[in-house]
Motif scaffolding. Structure first.
Motif, short mmCIF file in Angstrom:
data_model
loop_
_atom_site.label_atom_id
_atom_site.label_comp_id
_atom_site.label_asym_id
_atom_site.label_seq_id
_atom_site.Cartn_x
_atom_site.Cartn_y
_atom_site.Cartn_z
N UNK A 1 70.29 -28.22 17.22
CA UNK A 1 69.34 -27.14 17.11
C UNK A 1 69.03 -26.90 15.63
N UNK A 2 67.78 -26.87 15.30
CA UNK A 2 67.35 -26.71 13.91
C UNK A 2 67.57 -25.27 13.46
N UNK A 3 67.74 -25.08 12.16
CA UNK A 3 67.90 -23.75 11.60
C UNK A 3 66.59 -22.99 11.64
N UNK A 4 66.71 -21.68 11.64
CA UNK A 4 65.53 -20.82 11.59
C UNK A 4 65.09 -20.68 10.14
N UNK A 5 63.78 -20.51 9.94
CA UNK A 5 63.29 -20.22 8.60
C UNK A 5 63.78 -18.84 8.18
N UNK A 6 63.69 -18.54 6.93
CA UNK A 6 64.14 -17.24 6.43
C UNK A 6 63.38 -16.10 7.09
N UNK A 7 62.06 -16.26 7.20
CA UNK A 7 61.25 -15.20 7.82
C UNK A 7 61.59 -15.04 9.30
N UNK A 8 61.79 -16.15 10.01
CA UNK A 8 62.15 -16.08 11.42
C UNK A 8 63.53 -15.43 11.58
N UNK A 9 64.42 -15.70 10.67
CA UNK A 9 65.75 -15.09 10.70
C UNK A 9 65.64 -13.58 10.51
N UNK A 10 64.84 -13.14 9.55
CA UNK A 10 64.62 -11.70 9.34
C UNK A 10 63.97 -11.05 10.56
N UNK A 11 63.01 -11.75 11.14
CA UNK A 11 62.34 -11.21 12.32
C UNK A 11 63.32 -11.09 13.48
N UNK A 12 64.19 -12.06 13.66
CA UNK A 12 65.19 -12.00 14.72
C UNK A 12 66.11 -10.80 14.52
N UNK A 13 66.50 -10.55 13.28
CA UNK A 13 67.37 -9.40 12.99
C UNK A 13 66.64 -8.08 13.26
N UNK A 14 65.37 -8.00 12.87
CA UNK A 14 64.59 -6.79 13.16
C UNK A 14 64.44 -6.57 14.66
N UNK A 15 64.24 -7.66 15.40
CA UNK A 15 64.11 -7.54 16.85
C UNK A 15 65.41 -7.04 17.48
N UNK A 16 66.54 -7.49 16.97
CA UNK A 16 67.82 -7.01 17.49
C UNK A 16 67.98 -5.52 17.21
N UNK A 17 67.62 -5.08 16.01
CA UNK A 17 67.69 -3.65 15.68
C UNK A 17 66.74 -2.86 16.58
N UNK A 18 65.55 -3.41 16.83
CA UNK A 18 64.58 -2.74 17.70
C UNK A 18 65.15 -2.59 19.11
N UNK A 19 65.75 -3.64 19.64
CA UNK A 19 66.30 -3.60 21.00
C UNK A 19 67.41 -2.57 21.09
N UNK A 20 68.28 -2.52 20.09
CA UNK A 20 69.36 -1.53 20.08
C UNK A 20 68.77 -0.12 20.01
N UNK A 21 67.76 0.07 19.17
CA UNK A 21 67.11 1.37 19.06
C UNK A 21 66.44 1.80 20.35
N UNK A 22 65.80 0.86 21.02
CA UNK A 22 65.16 1.17 22.30
C UNK A 22 66.20 1.59 23.33
N UNK A 23 67.34 0.91 23.33
CA UNK A 23 68.42 1.28 24.24
C UNK A 23 68.92 2.69 23.92
#
Length: 133
Positions: A1-23
């Motif tokens: 599995x290839x690594x994520x780009x820096x921007x994709x990595x930041x976006x994934x982290x923001x999405x995780x924070x968003x999901x936790x916040x929504x919960x």
């Protein structure tokens, strides 16, 4: 599995924070103390949009991990769908009771995260577009 780009990595982290916040905004998160019987019809409609946005952001996170090229679109649309519920809640249109302080704080943080997802998603899409000669 290839690594994520820096921007994709930041976006994934923001999405995780968003999901936790929504919960945290749900009664299961423990911050929401208003009874469901006080939610207005407009509140139910915006709640539906909130959950559709959550589903799109979860899909975006999964698509990031699968390296699907159009993953930012799901994140952008999912994050835009957050704002009707937050605006309705803060203006008193969501429920006949005012929101608890914890909900207000989480809504502000989640709004900032949603804006971050929208901006970063648009930036990723812009960088990946190929100009046609």
């Amino acid at each position: 599995m290839a690594k994520l780009s820096t921007e994709a990595n930041y976006l994934a982290r923001l999405l995780i924070i968003y999901i936790i916040g929504d919960f945290a905004l749900t009664p299961l998160g423990g911050l929401e103390t208003r009874p469901v019987s006080n939610v207005t019809t407009l509140g139910l409609a915006t709640l539906g949009l909130l959950f559709i946005g959550l589903a799109l952001n979860i899909a975006s996170l999964i698509l990031i991990l699968r390296h699907y090229k159009r993953f930012p679109i799901f994140g952008i649309v999912g994050s835009v769908l957050y704002f009707p519920a937050a605006i309705a809640d803060q203006t008193g249109l969501f429920s006949s009771l005012s929101p608890p302080a914890g909900i207000t704080y989480v809504e502000v943080v989640e709004g900032i995260v949603a804006i971050g997802i929208i901006v970063l998603g648009a930036r990723i899409l812009r960088n990946k577009t190929v100009s046609v000669p």
